[in-house]
Design a protein around this motif. Sequence first.
Motif, PDB file in Angstrom:
ATOM      1  N   TRP A   1       0.819  -1.167   0.005  1.00  0.00           N
ATOM      2  CA  TRP A   1       0.042  -0.200   0.034  1.00  0.00           C
ATOM      3  C   TRP A   1       0.767   1.271  -0.071  1.00  0.00           C
ATOM      4  O   TRP A   1       0.437   2.161  -0.706  1.00  0.00           O
ATOM      5  CB  TRP A   1      -0.996  -0.099   1.297  1.00  0.00           C
ATOM      6  CG  TRP A   1      -1.396   1.580   1.500  1.00  0.00           C
ATOM      7  CD1 TRP A   1      -1.352   2.292   2.555  1.00  0.00           C
ATOM      8  CD2 TRP A   1      -2.327   1.951   0.692  1.00  0.00           C
ATOM      9  NE1 TRP A   1      -2.021   3.158   2.359  1.00  0.00           N
ATOM     10  CE2 TRP A   1      -2.591   3.240   1.316  1.00  0.00           C
ATOM     11  CE3 TRP A   1      -2.755   2.014  -0.690  1.00  0.00           C
ATOM     12  CZ2 TRP A   1      -3.439   4.396   0.734  1.00  0.00           C
ATOM     13  CZ3 TRP A   1      -3.675   3.112  -1.363  1.00  0.00           C
ATOM     14  CH2 TRP A   1      -3.954   4.073  -0.640  1.00  0.00           C
ATOM     15  N   LEU A   2       1.972   1.330   0.767  1.00  0.00           N
ATOM     16  CA  LEU A   2       3.052   2.557   0.831  1.00  0.00           C
ATOM     17  C   LEU A   2       3.558   2.673  -0.554  1.00  0.00           C
ATOM     18  O   LEU A   2       3.627   3.769  -0.849  1.00  0.00           O
ATOM     19  CB  LEU A   2       3.731   2.258   2.025  1.00  0.00           C
ATOM     20  CG  LEU A   2       3.454   2.204   3.406  1.00  0.00           C
ATOM     21  CD1 LEU A   2       4.315   2.022   4.442  1.00  0.00           C
ATOM     22  CD2 LEU A   2       2.728   3.257   3.803  1.00  0.00           C
ATOM     23  N   GLU A   3       3.656   1.563  -1.318  1.00  0.00           N
ATOM     24  CA  GLU A   3       4.329   1.668  -2.578  1.00  0.00           C
ATOM     25  C   GLU A   3       3.352   2.232  -3.632  1.00  0.00           C
ATOM     26  O   GLU A   3       3.624   3.221  -4.502  1.00  0.00           O
ATOM     27  CB  GLU A   3       4.742   0.363  -3.037  1.00  0.00           C
ATOM     28  CG  GLU A   3       5.798  -0.446  -2.354  1.00  0.00           C
ATOM     29  CD  GLU A   3       6.248  -1.825  -2.861  1.00  0.00           C
ATOM     30  OE1 GLU A   3       5.510  -2.271  -3.514  1.00  0.00           O
ATOM     31  OE2 GLU A   3       7.071  -2.374  -2.218  1.00  0.00           O
TER      32      GLU A   3
ATOM     33  N   ARG B   1       0.309   3.901  -2.918  1.00  0.00           N
ATOM     34  CA  ARG B   1      -0.309   5.197  -2.505  1.00  0.00           C
ATOM     35  C   ARG B   1      -0.164   6.512  -3.171  1.00  0.00           C
ATOM     36  O   ARG B   1      -1.064   7.164  -3.350  1.00  0.00           O
ATOM     37  CB  ARG B   1       0.023   5.267  -0.895  1.00  0.00           C
ATOM     38  CG  ARG B   1      -0.856   6.468  -0.196  1.00  0.00           C
ATOM     39  CD  ARG B   1      -0.647   6.457   1.167  1.00  0.00           C
ATOM     40  NE  ARG B   1       0.762   6.864   1.671  1.00  0.00           N
ATOM     41  CZ  ARG B   1       1.120   7.172   2.791  1.00  0.00           C
ATOM     42  NH1 ARG B   1       0.268   7.081   3.905  1.00  0.00           N
ATOM     43  NH2 ARG B   1       2.377   7.330   2.902  1.00  0.00           N
ATOM     44  N   PRO B   2       1.178   6.952  -3.611  1.00  0.00           N
ATOM     45  CA  PRO B   2       1.464   8.029  -4.313  1.00  0.00           C
ATOM     46  C   PRO B   2       0.541   7.910  -5.572  1.00  0.00           C
ATOM     47  O   PRO B   2      -0.182   9.166  -5.856  1.00  0.00           O
ATOM     48  CB  PRO B   2       2.959   8.084  -4.633  1.00  0.00           C
ATOM     49  CG  PRO B   2       3.364   7.500  -3.226  1.00  0.00           C
ATOM     50  CD  PRO B   2       2.348   6.189  -3.299  1.00  0.00           C
ATOM     51  N   ALA B   3       0.441   7.111  -6.294  1.00  0.00           N
ATOM     52  CA  ALA B   3      -0.148   6.960  -7.575  1.00  0.00           C
ATOM     53  C   ALA B   3      -1.622   6.812  -7.424  1.00  0.00           C
ATOM     54  O   ALA B   3      -2.304   7.575  -8.123  1.00  0.00           O
ATOM     55  CB  ALA B   3       0.145   5.563  -8.467  1.00  0.00           C
TER      56      ALA B   3
ATOM     57  N   ALA C   1      -3.185   8.489  -5.000  1.00  0.00           N
ATOM     58  CA  ALA C   1      -3.499   9.725  -4.275  1.00  0.00           C
ATOM     59  C   ALA C   1      -3.666  10.707  -5.580  1.00  0.00           C
ATOM     60  O   ALA C   1      -4.384  11.466  -5.685  1.00  0.00           O
ATOM     61  CB  ALA C   1      -2.415  10.258  -3.483  1.00  0.00           C
ATOM     62  N   ARG C   2      -2.609  10.655  -6.735  1.00  0.00           N
ATOM     63  CA  ARG C   2      -2.789  11.334  -7.739  1.00  0.00           C
ATOM     64  C   ARG C   2      -3.973  11.263  -8.531  1.00  0.00           C
ATOM     65  O   ARG C   2      -4.437  12.125  -9.003  1.00  0.00           O
ATOM     66  CB  ARG C   2      -1.338  11.270  -8.455  1.00  0.00           C
ATOM     67  CG  ARG C   2      -0.057  11.732  -8.030  1.00  0.00           C
ATOM     68  CD  ARG C   2       1.009  11.943  -8.986  1.00  0.00           C
ATOM     69  NE  ARG C   2       1.489  10.459  -9.383  1.00  0.00           N
ATOM     70  CZ  ARG C   2       2.185   9.763  -8.841  1.00  0.00           C
ATOM     71  NH1 ARG C   2       2.746  10.102  -7.712  1.00  0.00           N
ATOM     72  NH2 ARG C   2       2.472   8.383  -9.301  1.00  0.00           N
ATOM     73  N   LYS C   3      -4.411   9.750  -8.839  1.00  0.00           N
ATOM     74  CA  LYS C   3      -5.456   9.543  -9.583  1.00  0.00           C
ATOM     75  C   LYS C   3      -6.786  10.206  -8.930  1.00  0.00           C
ATOM     76  O   LYS C   3      -7.676  10.749  -9.919  1.00  0.00           O
ATOM     77  CB  LYS C   3      -5.602   8.036  -9.715  1.00  0.00           C
ATOM     78  CG  LYS C   3      -6.698   7.559 -10.677  1.00  0.00           C
ATOM     79  CD  LYS C   3      -6.739   6.032 -10.785  1.00  0.00           C
ATOM     80  CE  LYS C   3      -7.705   5.442 -11.708  1.00  0.00           C
ATOM     81  NZ  LYS C   3      -7.624   4.126 -11.897  1.00  0.00           N
TER      82      LYS C   3
ATOM     83  N   ALA D   1      -6.991  12.637  -6.691  1.00  0.00           N
ATOM     84  CA  ALA D   1      -6.831  14.054  -5.857  1.00  0.00           C
ATOM     85  C   ALA D   1      -7.992  14.921  -6.098  1.00  0.00           C
ATOM     86  O   ALA D   1      -8.441  15.614  -5.090  1.00  0.00           O
ATOM     87  CB  ALA D   1      -5.479  14.697  -6.516  1.00  0.00           C
TER      88      ALA D   1
ATOM     89  N   LYS E   1     -12.053   9.620  -2.442  1.00  0.00           N
ATOM     90  CA  LYS E   1     -10.962   9.464  -1.495  1.00  0.00           C
ATOM     91  C   LYS E   1     -11.250   8.986  -0.100  1.00  0.00           C
ATOM     92  O   LYS E   1     -10.590   8.215   0.499  1.00  0.00           O
ATOM     93  CB  LYS E   1     -10.285  10.854  -1.403  1.00  0.00           C
ATOM     94  CG  LYS E   1      -9.324  11.491  -2.591  1.00  0.00           C
ATOM     95  CD  LYS E   1      -8.309  12.426  -2.321  1.00  0.00           C
ATOM     96  CE  LYS E   1      -9.342  13.792  -1.785  1.00  0.00           C
ATOM     97  NZ  LYS E   1      -8.339  14.906  -1.787  1.00  0.00           N
TER      98      LYS E   1
END
Length: 286
Positions: free
Chosen positions: A110-112, A114-116, A118-120, A122, A128
């Motif tokens: 999940w930590l890996e 999460r950034p993608a 979050a961007r998708k 946003a 969210k």
Amino acid sequence: MLYEDNYPINFGLTEGTSKAYQIEQQISYTVDDYQYHNEIKTEVRVTVEQKTPLNYVFSIQLLNQWQLKNDGVDAVDMSMAELRKKLLIETDLQGKIQQVVNLSEIKDHWLEIRPAIARKYANHGQLKELINDAVLLLYTDGGLNRAIQSSYLYQAILPGLLEQNFSKERQYAFNGHREIPNAIGQTALPFKTKVSLADCDEVQHSCTIKIEGEIDRDNFDQDSVTEMFSELLEVYNLNAHVEGFHLESYEYGSDGMPLQSSQLTQYAIESVLMYRNSCILIPLNN
């Protein structure tokens, strides 16, 4: 035709046994004037990783997933399926799901991603919130275990019917229970079930087990459902009586892995709600 005094269903599950399946789920519901329908096809590989005198450990690897709807909530479900790429699931000797063994690895994954994610999403506040609720399951004690236990997809594979004994004295049947969480809003829908041995071929070491369920009125919160729809539809003294049924069928071969399975849940409130969820498992070319 069943005639023996007892049919002990002692499947010969062994470590290393592995099979691939397709699981097709269709979900349809109508609420007042709103209609929804989705179809989900999931391909998985199931492997017996470990067998002990007390339990089993199965790996369930997600090979492929397709769904008809890919927007809104359904888009979130598809994105979060990444966390189910491989689950290690511990069961008891009956195959009832106890816990997800590789929870720490899922959290790391999940930590890996999460950034993608979050961007998708946003610019989608409501979606969210759904993602946050899904992730909360990973960090709530037993949260992911409960989600997997109630999932139609994982129930299709591991319904907890191994090592059962069906006796003539009890008409080759016993009572059970199945609960559908958040079936109507946040209200769960419990079913009293009857688990029956429909057929057993002792030569081929195969059997068919069927489950029939009716709403468990004693443990169903009808008042909450009535209150919810009365407020939603602004109808005083609304008749929100829920009628429904639940069916399951499982066919097993000599290796203790399912040959096929099916589940069907249907319930309705007259002129207000109609809900239908079907889930069918068939083998892929193994």
